[in-house]
Design a protein around this motif. Structure first.
Motif, PDB file in Angstrom:
ATOM      1  N   TYR A 165      -0.506  -4.760 -10.556  1.00 56.72           N
ATOM      2  CA  TYR A 165      -1.376  -3.803  -9.870  1.00 56.72           C
ATOM      3  C   TYR A 165      -1.833  -2.681 -10.807  1.00 56.72           C
ATOM      4  CZ  TYR A 165       0.289  -5.937  -5.506  1.00 56.72           C
ATOM      5  OH  TYR A 165       0.583  -6.815  -4.487  1.00 56.72           O
ATOM      6  N   ALA A 166      -1.069  -2.420 -11.848  1.00 64.04           N
ATOM      7  CA  ALA A 166      -1.394  -1.325 -12.764  1.00 64.04           C
ATOM      8  C   ALA A 166      -2.459  -1.713 -13.782  1.00 64.04           C
ATOM      9  CB  ALA A 166      -0.134  -0.868 -13.506  1.00 64.04           C
ATOM     10  N   MET A 167      -2.864  -2.974 -13.794  1.00 66.60           N
ATOM     11  CA  MET A 167      -3.795  -3.445 -14.818  1.00 66.60           C
ATOM     12  C   MET A 167      -5.241  -3.072 -14.524  1.00 66.60           C
ATOM     13  SD  MET A 167      -1.683  -4.648 -16.873  1.00 66.60           S
ATOM     14  CE  MET A 167      -2.792  -5.399 -18.071  1.00 66.60           C
ATOM     15  N   GLN A 168      -5.515  -2.594 -13.316  1.00 65.01           N
ATOM     16  CA  GLN A 168      -6.886  -2.226 -12.971  1.00 65.01           C
ATOM     17  C   GLN A 168      -7.155  -0.777 -13.354  1.00 65.01           C
ATOM     18  OE1 GLN A 168      -8.285  -3.531  -9.159  1.00 65.01           O
ATOM     19  NE2 GLN A 168      -6.541  -4.908  -8.893  1.00 65.01           N
ATOM     20  N   SER A 169      -8.430  -0.450 -13.524  1.00 68.17           N
ATOM     21  CA  SER A 169      -8.794   0.914 -13.931  1.00 68.17           C
ATOM     22  C   SER A 169      -8.325   1.932 -12.900  1.00 68.17           C
ATOM     23  CB  SER A 169     -10.308   1.023 -14.130  1.00 68.17           C
ATOM     24  OG  SER A 169     -10.995   0.650 -12.956  1.00 68.17           O
ATOM     25  N   VAL A 170      -8.444   1.598 -11.628  1.00 69.89           N
ATOM     26  CA  VAL A 170      -7.887   2.416 -10.555  1.00 69.89           C
ATOM     27  C   VAL A 170      -6.992   1.495  -9.736  1.00 69.89           C
ATOM     28  CG1 VAL A 170      -8.332   3.884  -8.555  1.00 69.89           C
ATOM     29  CG2 VAL A 170      -9.925   3.898 -10.474  1.00 69.89           C
ATOM     30  N   PRO A 171      -5.673   1.569  -9.908  1.00 65.38           N
ATOM     31  CA  PRO A 171      -4.766   0.658  -9.203  1.00 65.38           C
ATOM     32  C   PRO A 171      -4.935   0.739  -7.687  1.00 65.38           C
ATOM     33  CG  PRO A 171      -3.596   1.817 -10.940  1.00 65.38           C
ATOM     34  CD  PRO A 171      -4.946   2.460 -10.825  1.00 65.38           C
ATOM     35  N   PRO A 172      -4.726  -0.361  -6.983  1.00 64.42           N
ATOM     36  CA  PRO A 172      -4.896  -0.367  -5.528  1.00 64.42           C
ATOM     37  C   PRO A 172      -3.794   0.369  -4.781  1.00 64.42           C
ATOM     38  CG  PRO A 172      -4.092  -2.486  -6.275  1.00 64.42           C
ATOM     39  CD  PRO A 172      -4.418  -1.706  -7.512  1.00 64.42           C
ATOM     40  N   ILE A 173      -2.696   0.671  -5.454  1.00 66.76           N
ATOM     41  CA  ILE A 173      -1.647   1.480  -4.846  1.00 66.76           C
ATOM     42  C   ILE A 173      -1.873   2.939  -5.248  1.00 66.76           C
ATOM     43  CG2 ILE A 173       0.828   1.932  -4.702  1.00 66.76           C
ATOM     44  CD1 ILE A 173       1.335  -0.976  -5.399  1.00 66.76           C
ATOM     45  N   HIS A 174      -2.135   3.787  -4.264  1.00 64.10           N
ATOM     46  CA  HIS A 174      -2.370   5.199  -4.542  1.00 64.10           C
ATOM     47  C   HIS A 174      -1.183   6.018  -4.068  1.00 64.10           C
ATOM     48  CE1 HIS A 174      -6.883   5.421  -5.483  1.00 64.10           C
ATOM     49  NE2 HIS A 174      -6.443   4.208  -5.732  1.00 64.10           N
ATOM     50  N   ILE A 175      -0.861   7.049  -4.824  1.00 64.68           N
ATOM     51  CA  ILE A 175       0.343   7.846  -4.608  1.00 64.68           C
ATOM     52  C   ILE A 175      -0.069   9.282  -4.305  1.00 64.68           C
ATOM     53  CG2 ILE A 175       2.484   8.655  -5.660  1.00 64.68           C
ATOM     54  CD1 ILE A 175       2.161   6.156  -7.581  1.00 64.68           C
ATOM     55  N   VAL A 176       0.137   9.692  -3.065  1.00 63.06           N
ATOM     56  CA  VAL A 176      -0.204  11.045  -2.635  1.00 63.06           C
ATOM     57  C   VAL A 176       1.097  11.827  -2.488  1.00 63.06           C
ATOM     58  CG1 VAL A 176      -1.291  12.458  -0.861  1.00 63.06           C
ATOM     59  CG2 VAL A 176      -2.247  10.212  -1.436  1.00 63.06           C
ATOM     60  N   VAL A 177       1.191  12.967  -3.164  1.00 64.06           N
ATOM     61  CA  VAL A 177       2.417  13.763  -3.152  1.00 64.06           C
ATOM     62  C   VAL A 177       2.086  15.183  -2.719  1.00 64.06           C
ATOM     63  CG1 VAL A 177       4.402  14.591  -4.470  1.00 64.06           C
ATOM     64  CG2 VAL A 177       3.358  12.374  -5.043  1.00 64.06           C
ATOM     65  N   GLN A 178       2.842  15.689  -1.768  1.00 59.16           N
ATOM     66  CA  GLN A 178       2.691  17.081  -1.345  1.00 59.16           C
ATOM     67  C   GLN A 178       4.066  17.628  -0.982  1.00 59.16           C
ATOM     68  OE1 GLN A 178      -0.038  17.813   1.862  1.00 59.16           O
ATOM     69  NE2 GLN A 178       0.004  20.036   1.559  1.00 59.16           N
ATOM     70  N   GLY A 179       4.504  18.623  -1.721  1.00 63.87           N
ATOM     71  CA  GLY A 179       5.784  19.249  -1.454  1.00 63.87           C
ATOM     72  C   GLY A 179       6.961  18.303  -1.572  1.00 63.87           C
ATOM     73  N   GLY A 180       6.882  17.339  -2.468  1.00 66.82           N
ATOM     74  CA  GLY A 180       7.959  16.378  -2.647  1.00 66.82           C
ATOM     75  C   GLY A 180       7.930  15.214  -1.682  1.00 66.82           C
ATOM     76  N   HIS A 181       7.001  15.223  -0.755  1.00 65.75           N
ATOM     77  CA  HIS A 181       6.861  14.121   0.192  1.00 65.75           C
ATOM     78  C   HIS A 181       5.781  13.160  -0.314  1.00 65.75           C
ATOM     79  CE1 HIS A 181       9.424  16.102   3.182  1.00 65.75           C
ATOM     80  NE2 HIS A 181       8.817  17.236   2.819  1.00 65.75           N
ATOM     81  N   VAL A 182       6.112  11.891  -0.390  1.00 65.38           N
ATOM     82  CA  VAL A 182       5.241  10.877  -0.987  1.00 65.38           C
ATOM     83  C   VAL A 182       4.637  10.002   0.102  1.00 65.38           C
ATOM     84  CG1 VAL A 182       5.153   8.867  -2.521  1.00 65.38           C
ATOM     85  CG2 VAL A 182       6.574  10.848  -3.121  1.00 65.38           C
ATOM     86  N   THR A 183       3.352   9.758   0.003  1.00 66.08           N
ATOM     87  CA  THR A 183       2.666   8.811   0.873  1.00 66.08           C
ATOM     88  C   THR A 183       2.023   7.747   0.001  1.00 66.08           C
ATOM     89  OG1 THR A 183       2.195  10.516   2.524  1.00 66.08           O
ATOM     90  CG2 THR A 183       0.917   8.485   2.648  1.00 66.08           C
ATOM     91  N   LEU A 184       2.311   6.490   0.296  1.00 66.21           N
ATOM     92  CA  LEU A 184       1.704   5.363  -0.419  1.00 66.21           C
ATOM     93  C   LEU A 184       0.519   4.856   0.379  1.00 66.21           C
ATOM     94  CD1 LEU A 184       4.952   3.442  -1.492  1.00 66.21           C
ATOM     95  CD2 LEU A 184       3.685   5.185  -2.768  1.00 66.21           C
ATOM     96  N   GLU A 185      -0.631   4.834  -0.252  1.00 69.97           N
ATOM     97  CA  GLU A 185      -1.863   4.366   0.379  1.00 69.97           C
ATOM     98  C   GLU A 185      -2.433   3.205  -0.414  1.00 69.97           C
ATOM     99  OE1 GLU A 185      -3.009   5.482   3.182  1.00 69.97           O
ATOM    100  OE2 GLU A 185      -2.196   7.504   3.429  1.00 69.97           O
ATOM    101  N   GLY A 186      -3.230   2.373   0.248  1.00 63.86           N
ATOM    102  CA  GLY A 186      -3.909   1.295  -0.454  1.00 63.86           C
ATOM    103  C   GLY A 186      -3.528  -0.077   0.050  1.00 63.86           C
ATOM    104  N   VAL A 187      -3.592  -1.043  -0.824  1.00 64.20           N
ATOM    105  CA  VAL A 187      -3.356  -2.436  -0.442  1.00 64.20           C
ATOM    106  C   VAL A 187      -2.444  -3.123  -1.445  1.00 64.20           C
ATOM    107  CG1 VAL A 187      -5.535  -2.730   0.790  1.00 64.20           C
ATOM    108  CG2 VAL A 187      -5.449  -3.150  -1.659  1.00 64.20           C
ATOM    109  N   VAL A 188      -1.678  -4.096  -0.940  1.00 66.81           N
ATOM    110  CA  VAL A 188      -0.844  -4.959  -1.780  1.00 66.81           C
ATOM    111  C   VAL A 188      -1.011  -6.390  -1.301  1.00 66.81           C
ATOM    112  CG1 VAL A 188       0.876  -3.222  -2.428  1.00 66.81           C
ATOM    113  CG2 VAL A 188       1.139  -4.479  -0.281  1.00 66.81           C
ATOM    114  N   ASN A 189      -0.461  -7.305  -2.079  1.00 66.91           N
ATOM    115  CA  ASN A 189      -0.702  -8.721  -1.832  1.00 66.91           C
ATOM    116  C   ASN A 189       0.186  -9.307  -0.746  1.00 66.91           C
ATOM    117  OD1 ASN A 189      -2.229 -11.051  -2.622  1.00 66.91           O
ATOM    118  ND2 ASN A 189      -0.368 -11.884  -3.528  1.00 66.91           N
ATOM    119  N   ASN A 190       1.367  -8.707  -0.522  1.00 68.52           N
ATOM    120  CA  ASN A 190       2.286  -9.280   0.462  1.00 68.52           C
ATOM    121  C   ASN A 190       3.292  -8.218   0.910  1.00 68.52           C
ATOM    122  OD1 ASN A 190       4.586  -9.351  -1.526  1.00 68.52           O
ATOM    123  ND2 ASN A 190       3.240 -10.835  -2.526  1.00 68.52           N
TER     124      ASN A 190
END
Length: 221
Positions: A165-190
């Motif tokens: 997933y990291a091989m793309q210019s903008v990976p499909p897994i996006h990581i949103v962090v606010q105040g130590g709380h992480v939200t994973l957004e995007g798409v994966v294969n399975n």
């Protein structure tokens, strides 16, 4: 109005992939509806008469009727294209949008206020867009969150099954962090990749919680 479209899914999916839960509220356009830019349909003079002068009733203004389905489809595609092409969009930003008639609402979270402005400027110049409601949240600056962003990305993409997933210019897994709380957004294969990404994110020191909003879309690597 269609479902909210999350840009992280559109970086990969060939078609419009709706992830939001908003219910469709826009009525089907009438059969004689005119697409944006075309002339208004003339009324039937035998049915539309002024009570006093006998003149035909003017057609309803185009902006009051909303775009045709074809025109709205075009808006969805063009908004997607403009947002995907933003040069400052990164895996630490999450963009989403929805179209309601000639109005585009921008959603999501970004690290820099400049990206919020760039997104709005790119969309408002699209032909047919009459209003842009920019609800993108600008995340507050935080050195601690910046450290977590890098650490979570390294933890996720260092996993053997997630590295592609990291091989793309903008990976499909996006990581949103606010105040130590992480939200994973995007798409994966399975589902396995989805669960593994969450596990790896939770292993990072300083992470208080992980919200896993990843969607499973086959062949998303």
């Amino acid at each position: 109005m269609r479902n909210t479209i999350f840009l992280t899914s559109l970086l990969l999916a060939g078609s419009l992939f709706a992830m939001g839960q908003a219910e469709s509220s826009r009525k089907e356009p009438p059969q004689n509806q005119t697409p944006p830019g075309a002339g208004a349909t003339s009324p039937d003079p035998t049915k539309a008469q002024s009570s006093g002068a006998g003149a035909g009733t003017p057609a309803t203004p185009q902006s009051d009727r909303g775009p045709s389905q074809k025109a709205e489809d075009r808006l969805y595609k063009e908004v997607r294209h403009e947002l995907v092409m933003l040069p400052n969009l990164s895996l630490w930003d999450n963009l989403a949008y929805k179209v309601d008639g000639y109005k585009v609402t921008l959603l999501g979270q970004v690290r820099n206020a400049s990206l919020k402005s760039e997104a709005e400027n790119a969309v408002k110049h699209i032909e047919g867009v009459e209003q842009v409601d920019n609800q993108i949240q600008v995340l507050p600056p935080s050195p601690a969150d910046d450290r977590i962003r890098v650490a979570v990305a390294r933890s996720i993409f260092d996993a053997p099954g997630l590295f592609p997933y990291a091989m793309q210019s903008v990976p499909p897994i996006h990581i949103v962090v606010q105040g130590g709380h992480v939200t994973l957004e995007g798409v994966v294969n399975n589902e396995g990749d989805k669960n593994m990404a969450e596990i790896r994110a939770k292993q990072v020191p300083g992470v208080f919680s992980v919200t896993n909003n990843l969607q499973v879309v086959p062949n998303s690597k």
